[in-house]
Design a protein around this motif. Structure first.
Motif, PDB file in Angstrom:
ATOM      1  N   UNK A 144       0.827  -1.212   0.000  1.00 11.01           N
ATOM      2  CA  UNK A 144       0.000   0.000   0.000  1.00 11.01           C
ATOM      3  C   UNK A 144       0.861   1.261   0.000  1.00 11.01           C
ATOM      4  N   UNK A 145       1.977   1.234   0.718  1.00  9.08           N
ATOM      5  CA  UNK A 145       2.856   2.405   0.746  1.00  9.08           C
ATOM      6  C   UNK A 145       3.891   2.354  -0.377  1.00  9.08           C
ATOM      7  N   UNK A 146       3.757   1.383  -1.273  1.00 10.96           N
ATOM      8  CA  UNK A 146       4.549   1.270  -2.489  1.00 10.96           C
ATOM      9  C   UNK A 146       6.045   1.095  -2.231  1.00 10.96           C
ATOM     10  N   UNK A 147       6.351   0.265  -1.234  1.00  8.25           N
ATOM     11  CA  UNK A 147       7.742  -0.122  -1.011  1.00  8.25           C
ATOM     12  C   UNK A 147       8.041  -1.474  -1.649  1.00  8.25           C
ATOM     13  N   UNK A 148       7.065  -2.358  -1.660  1.00 12.11           N
ATOM     14  CA  UNK A 148       7.219  -3.651  -2.340  1.00 12.11           C
ATOM     15  C   UNK A 148       6.000  -3.874  -3.234  1.00 12.11           C
ATOM     16  N   UNK A 149       6.085  -4.851  -4.098  1.00  9.54           N
ATOM     17  CA  UNK A 149       4.970  -5.200  -4.971  1.00  9.54           C
ATOM     18  C   UNK A 149       4.971  -6.708  -5.191  1.00  9.54           C
ATOM     19  N   UNK A 150       3.810  -7.244  -5.458  1.00  5.39           N
ATOM     20  CA  UNK A 150       3.696  -8.667  -5.737  1.00  5.39           C
ATOM     21  C   UNK A 150       4.060  -8.902  -7.194  1.00  5.39           C
ATOM     22  N   UNK A 151       4.985  -9.839  -7.420  1.00  2.76           N
ATOM     23  CA  UNK A 151       5.458 -10.121  -8.774  1.00  2.76           C
ATOM     24  C   UNK A 151       4.725 -11.281  -9.429  1.00  2.76           C
ATOM     25  N   UNK A 152       4.170 -12.172  -8.635  1.00  2.00           N
ATOM     26  CA  UNK A 152       3.465 -13.304  -9.212  1.00  2.00           C
ATOM     27  C   UNK A 152       3.089 -14.319  -8.159  1.00  2.00           C
ATOM     28  N   UNK A 153       2.220 -15.273  -8.549  1.00  6.16           N
ATOM     29  CA  UNK A 153       1.765 -16.306  -7.618  1.00  6.16           C
ATOM     30  C   UNK A 153       1.950 -17.715  -8.163  1.00  6.16           C
ATOM     31  N   UNK A 154       2.428 -17.835  -9.365  1.00  7.23           N
ATOM     32  CA  UNK A 154       2.583 -19.139  -9.984  1.00  7.23           C
ATOM     33  C   UNK A 154       4.038 -19.300 -10.428  1.00  7.23           C
ATOM     34  N   UNK A 155       4.780 -20.291  -9.939  1.00 10.82           N
ATOM     35  CA  UNK A 155       4.323 -21.417  -9.124  1.00 10.82           C
ATOM     36  C   UNK A 155       4.269 -21.118  -7.623  1.00 10.82           C
ATOM     37  N   UNK A 156       4.775 -19.957  -7.176  1.00  8.94           N
ATOM     38  CA  UNK A 156       4.692 -19.588  -5.779  1.00  8.94           C
ATOM     39  C   UNK A 156       4.641 -18.072  -5.662  1.00  8.94           C
ATOM     40  N   UNK A 157       4.197 -17.596  -4.519  1.00  8.02           N
ATOM     41  CA  UNK A 157       4.072 -16.151  -4.315  1.00  8.02           C
ATOM     42  C   UNK A 157       5.461 -15.515  -4.269  1.00  8.02           C
TER      43      UNK A 157
END
Length: 753
Positions: free
Chosen positions: A580-593
């Motif tokens: 939310x504070x834009x320090x990290x971001x989710x890159x993907x969930x397949x095959x793992x988070x």
């Protein structure tokens, strides 16, 4: 826990004391952190002689009064009083909470302390007949290990060169003087007038320290330091808005972007064009800048605007400012002195807050009158000549200023005025409310320009502009560009840091930059650490520790690895906060988070704050987690395993680094292979491996040198292996070195025919 300032009880988890409002040191301080801090030493001059001539009780009263005067500015600029020592004050700026402008805050605090002490001395002269009472100041910036050394009281400890240098500068300062070291000077040279004093010897330091005396604030320079690269669309939009205003139409433009992306640089360019292209010099330009330490000062940016409209400045005598204000009001407001005049004088510091004419009035009525008067002045000036009102760094504005600003937007439909707003994309800041008001209530005149990082070609063009005509070696250029990630400020500061540290130097002909340290890494410049640490320090302590744990894993990190090493039960909530504070971001969930840091330098800043002892512990936990989670894929993760075991100081790193080198060699990535083998051999000096493993690493590095056609290095590698075998009476190792040496010497190459 009790407050370090007033000793009042503080609820668990509170960031500020409910009694005095001082920042509360987080629990993390007890174990210590690595921090870039600005240290301020203040010592009362001649106190020993004065104490001898006074009763101890009287002396104690005098010093208590002096401490009240001296510590107030430190609190005002959100520094931390670390210790009160008889007749001296030690303060830190940057701990326990960092700000991106801590060196500037420290100097401003010292200037205010100096001014307050002058008034206190006059009071001592009148009340006690004491005339000789002054202080001297020393300020220095650098890396230190800081901790809460005293638990519940005013006691913070710091160890490091930064503290020692600040103490030496203070002892060398004249009465009333403020001396800063070169590390501080580099960060504030464009904000203060500084007089160089030459080098000072510091006990325990091999090299002297360049000292500078603070004369006062500097006039802000308008000439940008680097060329404007790209931003063609944004500059065209700004020019269109300026043309609209000159033709009689009002506009609102918002420049939105992270720190360092060039918002102020675009404003500089528009200011230059506005002033040079106007037929009469275009006097309508007025600019105000938010201050990170000014958020609690109501209407701070409007105070700056009104002073500029009146042709006045902060340093003038009150009567002179009042006369100019009266002339401004007479020129633009009909009917004599308006009702909001008294409130405006209070805003400019021409009246006291206890003024009876205001104290008896309804607060809402006074605010409405102030809003009406400032609105009338802005409208009158724009009606007389097209005007530009710049609100830079609006994210640091106070809520009252934003409320007034949103009220003023209405004049764009009446007079030719451009409201130019620049702020960071922080949805929690007051600036976001101004943005929402503009885009919802004035969409017909509102334009928003979101600044993104520069693309690779533009970043290279900017790098050439920073370096001049001289060329930088390609491998260093690629590292700099990768580290800066298209942020102009980051790029400029990284290059400046490389030059300052001597990593790159111009050749005598000045045509190219040469690299003086072949293996030098592009490290996070200290000038950027405050900027990034300030964002990290806004996090709750548990979230912050999650971020630090993730930083140890690397620029990208798997959820299940972080789950293994982070002790919190609220990991999902912490990751949601960091996104939310834009320090990290989710890159993907397949095959793992999988997650990643939005900026590599943010990862470095978080990592750099961890004590080395804790770093080693975390690296070991990461390495062992990788071994467990990817037991069937260790070859694939050999590089990460080797890195983490090496940082943990564990001998298992050697085998994994050798394995990573073998993978790189098989892919003909020779530089990478040599790097892995070299790191493994460096570790072997501390953790001697088996004779067989050591032989394999030397042979593999020699083979990589051969494939790279560096036959001299290959010969040296095999000769070293032979010497090691002979010295250790290891016939197999000696024979291996000889056999490979014979092979390379028996093969026709550029080295041996």
């Amino acid at each position: 826990m009790n407050c370090a300032r007033c000793a009042a009880p503080v609820p668990d988890g509170a960031r500020f004391c409910p009694s005095c409002g001082s920042p509360v040191a987080a629990a993390r301080a007890a174990e210590g952190e690595r921090r870039v801090v600005t240290v301020l030493f203040c010592d009362v001059k001649g106190s020993t002689t004065l104490a001898e001539s006074l009763d101890p009780e009287e002396w104690s009263e005098i010093m208590h009064g002096a401490f009240d005067v001296l510590t107030a500015p430190i609190d005002r600029y959100e520094g931390t009083v670390a210790r009160l020592m008889g007749d001296a004050v030690l303060a830190y700026f940057g701990f326990p909470h960092a700000h991106e402008d801590d060196p500037e805050r420290a100097i401003l605090a010292a200037l205010d302390m100096k001014a307050a002490l002058v008034e206190y001395r006059e009071r001592l002269r009148a009340e006690r007949g004491i005339a000789d009472f002054d202080a001297r100041f020393g300020i220095n910036t650098g890396l230190a290990v800081v901790s809460d050394a005293g638990g519940q009281g005013i006691e913070y400890g710091a160890m490091g060169d930064a503290v020692n240098v600040a103490a030496r500068l203070q002892s060398a300062a004249p009465a009333g003087g403020i001396l800063v070291g070169d590390s501080t000077q580099k960060r504030v040279a464009d904000r203060f007038e500084l007089r160089p004093l030459g080098a000072l010897d510091v006990k325990g330091r091999s090299a002297p320290v360049e000292a500078f005396e603070v004369i006062g604030r500097a006039v802000a320079a308008e000439t940008p330091r680097t060329p404007l690269v790209d931003r063609v669309r944004e500059l065209a939009e700004l020019r269109d808005a300026a043309r609209d205003v000159r033709s009689g139409r009002g506009r609102i433009v918002a420049l939105v972007g992270d720190a360092g992306l060039g918002k102020s640089r675009l404003i500089d360019e528009l200011r230059r064009e506005w002033r040079t292209e106007g037929p009469d010099g275009s006097p309508g330009w007025s600019e105000a800048r938010g201050q990170s330490y000014g958020g609690s000062r109501s209407y701070l940016q409007f105070r700056q605007h009104v002073l500029r409209w009146a042709g006045a400045s902060d340093g003038e005598e009150p009567e002179a400012v009042r006369a100019k204000l009266d002339a401004l009001i007479a020129a633009h407001v009909a009917g004599g002195t308006p009702p909001g005049g008294a409130a405006l004088e209070l805003l400019l510091g021409l009246r006291s807050e206890s003024d009876a004419t205001l104290g008896e009035r309804d607060a809402d009525a006074v605010r409405r009158e102030l809003f009406d008067l400032i609105g009338a002045l802005a409208r009158g000036r724009a009606a007389e000549s097209p005007a530009v009102l710049v609100f830079d760094d609006l994210q640091w504005s106070d809520p009252a200023s934003v409320e007034l600003l949103t009220r003023l937007f209405a004049i764009v439909d009446e007079v030719p005025v451009l409201f130019l707003l620049a702020f960071r994309p922080d949805r929690q800041s007051p600036a976001w409310r101004a943005k929402q008001a503009a885009e919802s209530d004035f969409p017909h005149v509102y334009t928003e320009l979101a600044l993104a990082p520069l693309e690779a070609p533009e970043a290279e063009a900017l790098l050439r502009g920073v370096l001049g005509e001289a060329q930088l070696p390609s491998r260093v250029r690629e590292r700099v560009l990768a580290k800066a990630e298209g942020n102009p400020l980051f790029l400029e500061e990284i290059v400046r840091s490389l030059v300052h540290e001597g990593v790159i130097q111009r050749t005598s002909a000045g045509e190219v930059w040469r690299v003086t340290r072949d293996e030098a890494e592009i490290r996070l410049p200290e000038t950027l650490q405050g900027l990034l640490a300030a964002r990290i320090d806004r996090l709750d302590e548990e979230v912050r520790r999650t971020l630090q744990a993730a930083a140890v894993i690397g620029p990208s990190f798997a959820y299940r690895v972080l789950r293994k090493i982070d002790e919190t039960e609220r990991l999902d909530r912490h990751l949601a906060t960091l996104q939310r504070v834009e320090l990290v971001r989710e890159l993907g969930r397949d095959p793992e988070r999988l997650y990643g840091f939005r900026h590599a330098l943010t990862q470095e800043a978080a990592y750099g704050s961890i004590l080395q002892r804790r770093r080693r512990q975390l690296h070991l936990r990461v390495a062992e987690s990788l071994e467990e989670l990817y037991a069937d894929r260790k070859d694939e993760y050999a590089e990460q395993l080797g890195h983490h075991f090496a940082e943990a100081g564990d001998a298992r790193a050697i085998a994994y680094l050798k394995q990573a080198g073998d993978r790189a060699l098989a892919l003909f990535a020779l530089d990478g292979a040599i790097s892995y083998y070299s790191r493994a051999l460096a570790l072997s000096e501390t953790f001697p491996p088996s004779s067989d493993l050591l032989t394999q690493v030397h042979v593999a590095r020699g083979r990589a040198h051969e494939l790279a056609s560096d036959f001299d290095a290959a010969v040296a590698e095999y000769e070293e292996l032979e010497r090691l075998g002979r010295r250790g009476a290891d016939a197999a190792m000696e024979l291996s070195g000889l056999a490979h040496l014979i092979t390379v010497l028996a093969t026709p190459t550029t080295r041996q025919d």
